[in-house]
Motif scaffolding. Structure first.
Motif, PDB file in Angstrom:
ATOM      1  N   ILE A  36      47.890  25.949  42.513  1.00 37.28           N
ATOM      2  CA  ILE A  36      48.469  26.870  43.491  1.00 37.28           C
ATOM      3  C   ILE A  36      49.848  27.330  43.026  1.00 37.28           C
ATOM      4  O   ILE A  36      50.176  28.515  43.098  1.00 37.28           O
ATOM      5  N   ARG A  37      50.674  26.403  42.524  1.00 38.34           N
ATOM      6  CA  ARG A  37      52.009  26.777  42.032  1.00 38.34           C
ATOM      7  C   ARG A  37      51.920  27.758  40.869  1.00 38.34           C
ATOM      8  O   ARG A  37      52.745  28.649  40.726  1.00 38.34           O
ATOM      9  N   PRO A  48      61.567  38.855  47.821  1.00 39.35           N
ATOM     10  CA  PRO A  48      61.783  37.438  47.466  1.00 39.35           C
ATOM     11  C   PRO A  48      61.625  36.482  48.648  1.00 39.35           C
ATOM     12  O   PRO A  48      61.067  35.397  48.496  1.00 39.35           O
ATOM     13  N   HIS A  49      62.095  36.880  49.830  1.00 38.33           N
ATOM     14  CA  HIS A  49      61.975  35.974  50.979  1.00 38.33           C
ATOM     15  C   HIS A  49      60.516  35.813  51.411  1.00 38.33           C
ATOM     16  O   HIS A  49      60.131  34.761  51.933  1.00 38.33           O
ATOM     17  N   GLN A  50      59.669  36.820  51.166  1.00 39.59           N
ATOM     18  CA  GLN A  50      58.250  36.693  51.487  1.00 39.59           C
ATOM     19  C   GLN A  50      57.566  35.714  50.532  1.00 39.59           C
ATOM     20  O   GLN A  50      56.710  34.933  50.956  1.00 39.59           O
ATOM     21  N   ILE A  51      57.952  35.765  49.277  1.00 42.90           N
ATOM     22  CA  ILE A  51      57.393  34.845  48.285  1.00 42.90           C
ATOM     23  C   ILE A  51      57.774  33.406  48.636  1.00 42.90           C
ATOM     24  O   ILE A  51      56.930  32.503  48.631  1.00 42.90           O
ATOM     25  N   THR A  52      59.047  33.217  48.984  1.00 42.23           N
ATOM     26  CA  THR A  52      59.515  31.887  49.378  1.00 42.23           C
ATOM     27  C   THR A  52      58.789  31.401  50.633  1.00 42.23           C
ATOM     28  O   THR A  52      58.346  30.256  50.700  1.00 42.23           O
ATOM     29  N   ILE A  58      52.355  27.193  52.295  1.00 44.23           N
ATOM     30  CA  ILE A  58      51.391  26.366  51.563  1.00 44.23           C
ATOM     31  C   ILE A  58      51.893  24.932  51.460  1.00 44.23           C
ATOM     32  O   ILE A  58      51.147  23.983  51.695  1.00 44.23           O
ATOM     33  N   ALA A  59      53.169  24.758  51.122  1.00 40.70           N
ATOM     34  CA  ALA A  59      53.725  23.417  50.969  1.00 40.70           C
ATOM     35  C   ALA A  59      53.683  22.630  52.274  1.00 40.70           C
ATOM     36  O   ALA A  59      53.495  21.410  52.269  1.00 40.70           O
ATOM     37  N   ALA A 106      47.544  33.449  51.374  1.00 45.38           N
ATOM     38  CA  ALA A 106      46.085  33.458  51.192  1.00 45.38           C
ATOM     39  C   ALA A 106      45.723  33.884  49.769  1.00 45.38           C
ATOM     40  O   ALA A 106      44.831  33.306  49.152  1.00 45.38           O
ATOM     41  N   ARG A 107      46.416  34.884  49.242  1.00 45.88           N
ATOM     42  CA  ARG A 107      46.168  35.311  47.847  1.00 45.88           C
ATOM     43  C   ARG A 107      46.446  34.198  46.870  1.00 45.88           C
ATOM     44  O   ARG A 107      45.690  33.973  45.918  1.00 45.88           O
ATOM     45  N   LEU A 108      47.556  33.495  47.073  1.00 41.77           N
ATOM     46  CA  LEU A 108      47.914  32.389  46.170  1.00 41.77           C
ATOM     47  C   LEU A 108      46.862  31.284  46.213  1.00 41.77           C
ATOM     48  O   LEU A 108      46.474  30.747  45.176  1.00 41.77           O
TER      49      LEU A 108
END
Length: 112
Positions: A36-37, A48-52, A58-59, A106-108
């Motif tokens: 996943i990572r 960037p804040h959406q990615i975080t 997930i975490a 969900a994509r990740l």
């Protein structure tokens, strides 16, 4: 008669039994967490804040598979849940047609 069944924690990705305390807390085994990572997803359209936020979702094991490509995601404050997929989400941003971090999570997960 005594009830001897026990609940076993299972990986949210591959459904294998989790044995370590760290994996149980994370909700994913070490291999799935690594996949996943390292998932190769195009992140150029996300802030960037959406990615975080997607990685935190997930975490925290706050996104759970419901069907093959549909997930249930918990809101940031934990009061609501949304149905999400890689291309759509029932959160307020998703309903407006914007890209949201729930869909990115969900994509990740699917890319892993």
């Amino acid at each position: 008669m005594q009830n001897t069944t026990t609940d076993q924690a299972r990986c949210l990705h591959c459904h294998r039994v989790l044995t370590s305390a760290k994996s149980i807390a994370l909700g994913y085994g070490p291999r799935c967490a690594r996949k996943i990572r390292n998932a190769a997803v195009d992140l150029t359209d996300y802030k960037p804040h959406q990615i975080t936020s997607a990685r935190e979702l997930i975490a925290d094991a706050a996104i759970i598979p419901l069907r093959s490509v549909i997930f249930i995601a918990v809101s940031t404050d934990g009061t609501e849940t949304y149905r999400t997929a890689p291309t759509a989400c029932t959160c307020p941003a998703g309903l407006k047609g914007s890209r949201c971090y729930h869909s990115l999570a969900a994509r990740l997960l699917l890319a892993a």
